[in-house]
Design a protein around this motif. Sequence first.
Motif, mmCIF file in Angstrom:
data_model
loop_
_atom_site.group_PDB
_atom_site.id
_atom_site.type_symbol
_atom_site.label_atom_id
_atom_site.label_comp_id
_atom_site.label_asym_id
_atom_site.label_seq_id
_atom_site.Cartn_x
_atom_site.Cartn_y
_atom_site.Cartn_z
ATOM 1 N N HIS A 199 33.704 34.317 38.201
ATOM 2 C CA HIS A 199 32.537 34.816 37.465
ATOM 3 C C HIS A 199 31.412 35.218 38.418
ATOM 4 O O HIS A 199 30.889 36.346 38.337
ATOM 5 C CB HIS A 199 32.049 33.747 36.492
ATOM 6 C CG HIS A 199 30.745 34.082 35.839
ATOM 7 N ND1 HIS A 199 30.628 35.044 34.852
ATOM 8 C CD2 HIS A 199 29.480 33.594 36.047
ATOM 9 C CE1 HIS A 199 29.365 35.135 34.471
ATOM 10 N NE2 HIS A 199 28.644 34.271 35.178
ATOM 11 N N TYR A 200 31.054 34.326 39.328
ATOM 12 C CA TYR A 200 29.901 34.600 40.187
ATOM 13 C C TYR A 200 30.223 35.592 41.302
ATOM 14 O O TYR A 200 29.389 36.451 41.636
ATOM 15 C CB TYR A 200 29.341 33.291 40.747
ATOM 16 C CG TYR A 200 28.522 32.552 39.720
ATOM 17 C CD1 TYR A 200 27.260 33.008 39.346
ATOM 18 C CD2 TYR A 200 29.019 31.421 39.083
ATOM 19 C CE1 TYR A 200 26.513 32.350 38.384
ATOM 20 C CE2 TYR A 200 28.276 30.751 38.118
ATOM 21 C CZ TYR A 200 27.022 31.224 37.777
ATOM 22 O OH TYR A 200 26.282 30.574 36.818
ATOM 23 N N VAL A 222 32.227 40.502 51.214
ATOM 24 C CA VAL A 222 32.285 39.040 51.243
ATOM 25 C C VAL A 222 32.594 38.501 49.849
ATOM 26 O O VAL A 222 33.469 37.643 49.668
ATOM 27 C CB VAL A 222 30.962 38.457 51.776
ATOM 28 C CG1 VAL A 222 30.992 36.933 51.730
ATOM 29 C CG2 VAL A 222 30.696 38.949 53.196
ATOM 30 N N SER A 223 31.878 39.012 48.850
ATOM 31 C CA SER A 223 32.114 38.559 47.476
ATOM 32 C C SER A 223 33.497 38.970 46.978
ATOM 33 O O SER A 223 34.164 38.202 46.273
ATOM 34 C CB SER A 223 31.038 39.123 46.547
ATOM 35 O OG SER A 223 29.788 38.546 46.834
ATOM 36 N N LEU A 224 33.935 40.169 47.334
ATOM 37 C CA LEU A 224 35.265 40.615 46.908
ATOM 38 C C LEU A 224 36.359 39.753 47.527
ATOM 39 O O LEU A 224 37.368 39.448 46.881
ATOM 40 C CB LEU A 224 35.464 42.083 47.281
ATOM 41 C CG LEU A 224 34.700 43.085 46.409
ATOM 42 C CD1 LEU A 224 34.665 44.455 47.068
ATOM 43 C CD2 LEU A 224 35.326 43.173 45.020
ATOM 44 N N THR A 225 36.152 39.341 48.773
ATOM 45 C CA THR A 225 37.128 38.458 49.413
ATOM 46 C C THR A 225 37.117 37.082 48.754
ATOM 47 O O THR A 225 38.171 36.470 48.538
ATOM 48 C CB THR A 225 36.844 38.345 50.918
ATOM 49 O OG1 THR A 225 36.903 39.658 51.500
ATOM 50 C CG2 THR A 225 37.863 37.456 51.612
ATOM 51 N N GLY A 226 35.927 36.595 48.416
ATOM 52 C CA GLY A 226 35.849 35.344 47.667
ATOM 53 C C GLY A 226 36.518 35.456 46.311
ATOM 54 O O GLY A 226 37.221 34.537 45.863
ATOM 55 N N LEU A 227 36.314 36.589 45.658
ATOM 56 C CA LEU A 227 36.960 36.843 44.370
ATOM 57 C C LEU A 227 38.477 36.799 44.516
ATOM 58 O O LEU A 227 39.186 36.189 43.700
ATOM 59 C CB LEU A 227 36.511 38.205 43.841
ATOM 60 C CG LEU A 227 37.113 38.678 42.523
ATOM 61 C CD1 LEU A 227 36.700 37.769 41.377
ATOM 62 C CD2 LEU A 227 36.682 40.125 42.241
ATOM 63 N N GLU A 240 47.296 33.949 41.128
ATOM 64 C CA GLU A 240 47.260 35.316 40.599
ATOM 65 C C GLU A 240 47.257 36.278 41.791
ATOM 66 O O GLU A 240 46.237 36.854 42.166
ATOM 67 C CB GLU A 240 46.021 35.497 39.720
ATOM 68 C CG GLU A 240 46.044 34.607 38.480
ATOM 69 C CD GLU A 240 44.750 34.626 37.690
ATOM 70 O OE1 GLU A 240 44.737 34.095 36.557
ATOM 71 O OE2 GLU A 240 43.738 35.155 38.201
ATOM 72 N N TYR A 241 48.427 36.435 42.385
ATOM 73 C CA TYR A 241 48.519 37.118 43.668
ATOM 74 C C TYR A 241 48.201 38.609 43.583
ATOM 75 O O TYR A 241 47.579 39.165 44.496
ATOM 76 C CB TYR A 241 49.906 36.907 44.266
ATOM 77 C CG TYR A 241 50.212 35.463 44.603
ATOM 78 C CD1 TYR A 241 49.212 34.598 45.041
ATOM 79 C CD2 TYR A 241 51.504 34.955 44.470
ATOM 80 C CE1 TYR A 241 49.487 33.274 45.348
ATOM 81 C CE2 TYR A 241 51.793 33.632 44.778
ATOM 82 C CZ TYR A 241 50.778 32.796 45.212
ATOM 83 O OH TYR A 241 51.057 31.485 45.511
ATOM 84 N N LEU A 242 48.619 39.270 42.528
ATOM 85 C CA LEU A 242 48.346 40.705 42.419
ATOM 86 C C LEU A 242 46.850 40.966 42.287
ATOM 87 O O LEU A 242 46.317 41.908 42.892
ATOM 88 C CB LEU A 242 49.105 41.295 41.235
ATOM 89 C CG LEU A 242 50.634 41.277 41.349
ATOM 90 C CD1 LEU A 242 51.266 41.917 40.121
ATOM 91 C CD2 LEU A 242 51.100 41.992 42.619
ATOM 92 N N GLU A 243 46.173 40.127 41.504
ATOM 93 C CA GLU A 243 44.722 40.274 41.370
ATOM 94 C C GLU A 243 44.029 39.972 42.699
ATOM 95 O O GLU A 243 43.040 40.622 43.061
ATOM 96 C CB GLU A 243 44.193 39.342 40.281
ATOM 97 C CG GLU A 243 44.593 39.721 38.870
ATOM 98 C CD GLU A 243 45.949 39.153 38.465
ATOM 99 O OE1 GLU A 243 46.700 38.660 39.345
ATOM 100 O OE2 GLU A 243 46.263 39.202 37.255
ATOM 101 N N ALA A 244 44.560 38.993 43.428
ATOM 102 C CA ALA A 244 43.996 38.667 44.741
ATOM 103 C C ALA A 244 44.128 39.851 45.689
ATOM 104 O O ALA A 244 43.163 40.232 46.373
ATOM 105 C CB ALA A 244 44.694 37.441 45.319
ATOM 106 N N ILE A 245 45.314 40.453 45.733
ATOM 107 C CA ILE A 245 45.542 41.593 46.617
ATOM 108 C C ILE A 245 44.604 42.744 46.274
ATOM 109 O O ILE A 245 44.031 43.392 47.162
ATOM 110 C CB ILE A 245 47.018 42.041 46.534
ATOM 111 C CG1 ILE A 245 47.912 41.006 47.228
ATOM 112 C CG2 ILE A 245 47.212 43.417 47.158
ATOM 113 C CD1 ILE A 245 49.394 41.251 47.035
ATOM 114 N N GLN A 246 44.419 42.989 44.989
ATOM 115 C CA GLN A 246 43.526 44.070 44.572
ATOM 116 C C GLN A 246 42.103 43.824 45.076
ATOM 117 O O GLN A 246 41.450 44.742 45.593
ATOM 118 C CB GLN A 246 43.520 44.198 43.052
ATOM 119 C CG GLN A 246 42.603 45.306 42.540
ATOM 120 C CD GLN A 246 42.621 45.421 41.021
ATOM 121 O OE1 GLN A 246 43.436 44.792 40.350
ATOM 122 N NE2 GLN A 246 41.721 46.219 40.480
#
Length: 233
Positions: free
Chosen positions: A103-104, A119-124, A133-139
């Motif tokens: 969320h944050y 930085v936030s995208l990598t944290g996401l 959720e590996y596919l979402e992580a890769i995206q």
Amino acid sequence: MVGCVEPQKDTPQQDVHYILGVSYLQEGNASRALQEFHQAYEVDAHNPDVLVGLGRAYQLKGAFSEAESFYLKALKERPDDPLIENNLGALYLDLQRPDDAIHYFGKAASNLMFASSEVSLTGLGFAHFQKLEYLEAIQAYREALVQNPRYAQAHLRLGETYYAMGKTDRAVGEFQQSLKLNGNNPFTHFQLGLAYMKLNNPTEAAQYFRNVVRLAPSSDLGEQADHYLELLQ
């Protein structure tokens, strides 16, 4: 994940304590940082920069409940601030609360005024990784690298995800790219050691484990690397 603290200007007394607090954080001395930030807090309990400093110091001390309280107070004083949202995301990763982290981090990354969206995208991405959720992580990691192709942490986390998915060759490529950008990160060397073990290349694996021991000899990671070196003999 890495939290952030920004400089600020206010009354001279508060400013001195705040600057000292930031300096102690940069030195890794969270206890002294807490002392200085609390003195600044006594002058103005509503200053969001001081509240963030307190949150960061408590987070480094492992006092996560106190850290959350001060970050949320800071966000109340400065709503929708991506820096504070990013710090909350990092805290929730520490707390193994990936949904709150998503969320944050998502809010921070979507803020066009945030200069460090990678930085936030990598944290996401890492929050999705925690949820498997590996596919979402890769995206998310790929979006981070679009924003900043030289962000070593995104390459490292992308490699970690490929490794978890059994795509070891692709993992090695990302780990190597991360290493080119930040050659002194012992965790990257450790991940390469594991990957080369999986690829049945003990010579390369041993070299990277030796690098871990050299870079972080007294750490838990260094001890793990030393254990793998014994297994590879």
